[in-house]
Design an enzyme around this catalytic site. Structure first.
Site, mmCIF file in Angstrom:
data_model
loop_
_atom_site.group_PDB
_atom_site.id
_atom_site.type_symbol
_atom_site.label_atom_id
_atom_site.label_comp_id
_atom_site.label_asym_id
_atom_site.label_seq_id
_atom_site.Cartn_x
_atom_site.Cartn_y
_atom_site.Cartn_z
ATOM 1 N N LYS A 91 55.594 23.354 33.160
ATOM 2 C CA LYS A 91 56.119 23.767 34.464
ATOM 3 C C LYS A 91 56.584 25.223 34.489
ATOM 4 O O LYS A 91 56.542 25.862 35.541
ATOM 5 C CB LYS A 91 57.252 22.840 34.892
ATOM 6 C CG LYS A 91 56.787 21.441 35.266
ATOM 7 C CD LYS A 91 57.918 20.621 35.859
ATOM 8 C CE LYS A 91 57.434 19.255 36.296
ATOM 9 N NZ LYS A 91 58.486 18.496 36.999
ATOM 10 N N GLY A 113 66.249 22.195 32.255
ATOM 11 C CA GLY A 113 65.544 22.744 33.405
ATOM 12 C C GLY A 113 65.702 21.911 34.662
ATOM 13 O O GLY A 113 65.879 22.444 35.761
ATOM 14 N N LEU A 134 67.264 10.409 37.533
ATOM 15 C CA LEU A 134 65.938 10.952 37.812
ATOM 16 C C LEU A 134 64.851 10.299 36.972
ATOM 17 O O LEU A 134 63.668 10.539 37.183
ATOM 18 C CB LEU A 134 65.953 12.471 37.627
ATOM 19 C CG LEU A 134 66.966 13.213 38.501
ATOM 20 C CD1 LEU A 134 66.746 14.715 38.421
ATOM 21 C CD2 LEU A 134 66.908 12.744 39.954
#
Length: 289
Positions: A69, A132, A227
């Protein structure tokens, strides 16, 4: 499929267990788009070749997953401001001279929260982790008007770095960093937290673990988002519920980040009825239905 079929896909390593094809191929079918979505496993050091090759092959758009990413950014022609601020990209949109990078993860989380009736404005936000993803969540919370952001992490220095960046961008004093052992300072008082679990604790093989086990902390959480989406019920979520809060996993975030990416690629608008169909296909692919 025919000569007019457009291709979108996913680059990462590994990609074999991705749920993204269930999202995008369902959307394409329901919207009548001549489009197919496939995963591409990209070896280490192959990201630049993958991006250049995708552009040469007229691929319409790509998602990007771990571990690329951030690594993908130097190979893009342009960055959306939010992606630049976060420092991570998960969606590439084809432009005339190359790909433009976006980050739809945080918009996906926000859209999932809105669907659950959860707001950020005026909230005390507790973020577990300082990597991150946690950094992106902190920026999201600041952008949408959190009253206070607490970043709780095992390594205090990492949490301080995220807090300093948030305060530098959005105003001094908004974010606070705490080492994991200092969570007891949050327990006095009446304030409650919207908590986001942004570490990998709770994923296989650590499915029975949580970053913090103390029920006293969880009594301070009115709503918790983990998450992680696999397993669908994490130890963090169980602890939140056992202590009176609402808890959600990351599956709806995954759904909506994909929907937003699809809208960027095709210009389509995905309503909630269609989003629910894609969600059903995701759960079926995960053997949850």
């Amino acid at each position: 499929m025919d000569g007019y079929t457009r291709t979108c896909g996913l680059i990462g390593n590994p990609v074999e267990h991705t749920m993204s094809p269930a999202i995008h191929n369902t959307l394409a079918g329901e919207l009548g788009e001549n489009l197919v979505y496939v995963p591409f496993r990209v070896p280490a050091a192959g990201v630049g070749d993958a991006v250049r090759g995708a552009f040469a092959l007229n691929i319409l758009g790509l998602n990007v997953t771990v571990p690329y990413k951030s690594e993908v950014i130097p190979f893009l022609k342009e960055l959306d401001p939010l992606a630049a601020q976060i420092g991570a990209v998960n969606t590439l949109v084809r432009e005339p001279e190359g790909y433009k990078g976006y980050n739809t993860d945080m918009h996906g989380l926000y859209r999932a929260m809105c669907g659950d009736g959860v707001g950020i404005e005026g909230e005390n936000v507790l973020i577990l982790g300082a990597g991150g993803v946690a950094r992106a969540v902190a920026i999201l919370a600041a952008r949408y008007g959190a009253a206070r952001i607490v970043i709780l992490n095992r390594t205090l220095e990492k949490a301080q770095k995220v807090a300093e960046e948030v305060n530098r961008t959005f105003g001094p004093g908004l974010a606070q960093a705490l080492g994991a052992g200092a969570y007891a300072s949050l327990l006095p008082g009446e304030e409650k937290f919207l908590a986001i679990q942004a570490t990998n604790v709770g994923m296989f093989p650590r499915t029975e673990e949580a970053v913090i086990e103390d029920p006293g902390l969880y009594r301070k959480i009115h709503t918790g988002y983990d998450l992680i989406f696999n397993p669908p019920e994490t130890r963090f979520m169980t602890l939140v519920r056992e202590n009176g809060g609402r808890a959600f996993n990351g599956l709806k975030m995954l759904l909506y980040q994909g929907i937003i990416a699809h809208e960027l690629w095709t210009g389509a608008s995905v309503d909630e009825a269609l989003a629910e169909k894609a969600f059903t296909e995701m759960k079926r692919a995960m053997h949850l239905e």
